[in-house]
Design an enzyme around this catalytic site. Structure first.
Site, PDB file in Angstrom:
ATOM      1  N   HIS A  25      35.402  -9.869  16.987  1.00 47.70           N
ATOM      2  CA  HIS A  25      34.894  -9.204  15.785  1.00 47.70           C
ATOM      3  C   HIS A  25      34.501 -10.223  14.715  1.00 47.70           C
ATOM      4  CE1 HIS A  25      34.699  -5.914  12.785  1.00 47.70           C
ATOM      5  NE2 HIS A  25      35.145  -6.836  11.955  1.00 47.70           N
ATOM      6  N   GLU A  26      35.401 -11.143  14.432  1.00 46.18           N
ATOM      7  CA  GLU A  26      35.105 -12.140  13.398  1.00 46.18           C
ATOM      8  C   GLU A  26      34.016 -13.103  13.845  1.00 46.18           C
ATOM      9  OE1 GLU A  26      36.176 -11.653  10.519  1.00 46.18           O
ATOM     10  OE2 GLU A  26      37.634 -10.109  11.084  1.00 46.18           O
ATOM     11  N   HIS A  29      30.688 -11.800  12.705  1.00 44.36           N
ATOM     12  CA  HIS A  29      30.384 -12.156  11.314  1.00 44.36           C
ATOM     13  C   HIS A  29      29.984 -13.623  11.194  1.00 44.36           C
ATOM     14  CE1 HIS A  29      31.777  -8.309   9.968  1.00 44.36           C
ATOM     15  NE2 HIS A  29      33.064  -8.534  10.209  1.00 44.36           N
TER      16      HIS A  29
END
Length: 377
Positions: A25-26, A29
């Site tokens: 998920h990170e 980003h």
């Protein structure tokens, strides 16, 4: 016989689920930020005190922190890990200011924020693509094989060979569609549209409630119509079709999640069914004992949940940031700092309240409250 995976295996399985999914998920980003020219000051798996880490040549600090229940990417110009702007970012030298998150146009900021949930969905789709290639696309026609005695299907006089067209006004193509619809609607009345001998007809029935208990002692209440399936059809899937099957299955999972949340909001489903990190840890340990297929499927399911939850329009979550950017795009100016501050405080309070609720539910499902009541009694 109830089987339990043990505490150490449960902790290991939980780490193998949460760690990779938070990292993925990170990473979404982080990669989107790099593509947009934003400097990442920190990439952290977990919160709190750093227990291990290193700094790369771009100046990004890669951290492994003490509390592994999440993670974050802190971009240049952010005041905190929650992505709130540092008021002093405008005072930076022009070259440094150009690399801050706030200096980017709203559409780039939206892409960076949306990339986290998007990569969670992509990861799940890749897993489900592999399952489709390995096992094919199993579909059972929405045809009554047998109406089980004493069930809603028998009371509705459904007969072998009847083709179910719709449940509650929703068209169904396969037996799996029926199962997904029925299992989350225990006790509800439903209209069943079917075709018998070429003639369309319909009947009203009340979905039954079945209590199930798995090998780990977990108890579930699910809806039961009482229709036994006919012969399943397993269709081989090629490389080009497998992603299509995976996207369809991902959409079905998201649709069920949306319906379940709607039932909780409307009061048709108890909030006690909400689970948190402890429940995920318990299920992780159970699934890993069932084999790697079950565990990898759990990874896909939790990844979809993580992506979906982060898109909810709650400040502190990615969806809250996207809502602010949408308002900014419409107004042609950012939401006021004071309004954002109060929104973040409200979002933080909501997230903390939800965490307390699901932890309370998890402890209750583990039998803690019953045990304490027994001691007091």
């Amino acid at each position: 016989m109830i089987q339990t995976p043990g505490l150490l295996l449960t902790i290991l399985a939980f780490a193998l689920v949460i760690g990779p999914l938070v990292f993925i998920h990170e990473l979404g980003h982080y990669l989107a930020g790099r593509c947009c020219g934003v400097k990442a000051e920190a990439f952290s798996i977990g919160f709190g005190r750093e227990i291990a880490g290193w700094t790369d040549r771009r100046g990004t600090r890669w951290r492994l922190a003490l509390l592994p229940l999440g993670g974050y990417v802190k971009f240049a110009g952010d005041m905190s890990a929650a992505g709130r702007s540092d008021p002093d970012w405008l005072l930076l030298p022009p070259e440094e200011r150009a690399q801050t998150f706030q200096a980017k146009p709203v559409w780039q900021r939206a892409i960076i924020v949306a990339a986290g949930p998007a990569i969670n969905f992509l990861f799940a789709i890749l897993i489900l693509t592999g399952f489709a290639l390995a096992y094919g696309d199993a579909q059972t026609p929405a045809v009554v094989g047998q109406a089980m005695p004493g069930t809603a299907a028998a009371q509705a006089d459904l007969r072998p060979g009847d083709k179910i067209d719709a449940l509650g006004g929703r068209h169904v193509d396969t037996f799996e569609d029926m199962v997904r619809y029925v299992k989350i609607r225990a006790g509800e009345r439903v209209r069943i549209d079917y075709v018998r001998d070429g003639q369309a007809d319909h009947v009203e029935a009340q979905i039954g409630t079945q209590e199930q208990r798995d090998r780990f002692g977990n108890e579930y209440k699910v809806g039961l119509l009482g229709i036994a399936p006919g012969n399943p059809v397993v269709r081989p899937v090629g490389m080009l079709e497998a992603p299509v099957v995976a996207v369809r299955r991902t959409g079905e999972i998201i649709e069920m999640m949306v319906e379940t949340i709607g039932q909780i909001i409307s009061g048709r489903r108890s909030v006690k069914e909400l689970g948190g990190p402890l429940a995920i840890a318990k299920v992780s340990g159970e699934q890993i004992t069932l084999g790697w297929d079950a565990f990898v499927f759990l990874l896909a399911l939790v990844s979809i949940n993580l992506g979906f939850i982060n898109l909810l329009p709650v400040p502190m979550l990615d969806g809250g940031h996207l809502l602010f950017y949408l308002i900014e795009a419409v107004r042609q100016k950012p939401v006021g700092a004071q309004a954002q501050e109060w929104a973040y405080r409200g979002g933080l309070a909501a997230v903390l309240a939800l965490m307390m609720l699901v932890t309370f539910n998890d402890l209750g499902n583990f039998g803690l409250w019953r045990h304490l009541a027994g001691l007091i009694g």
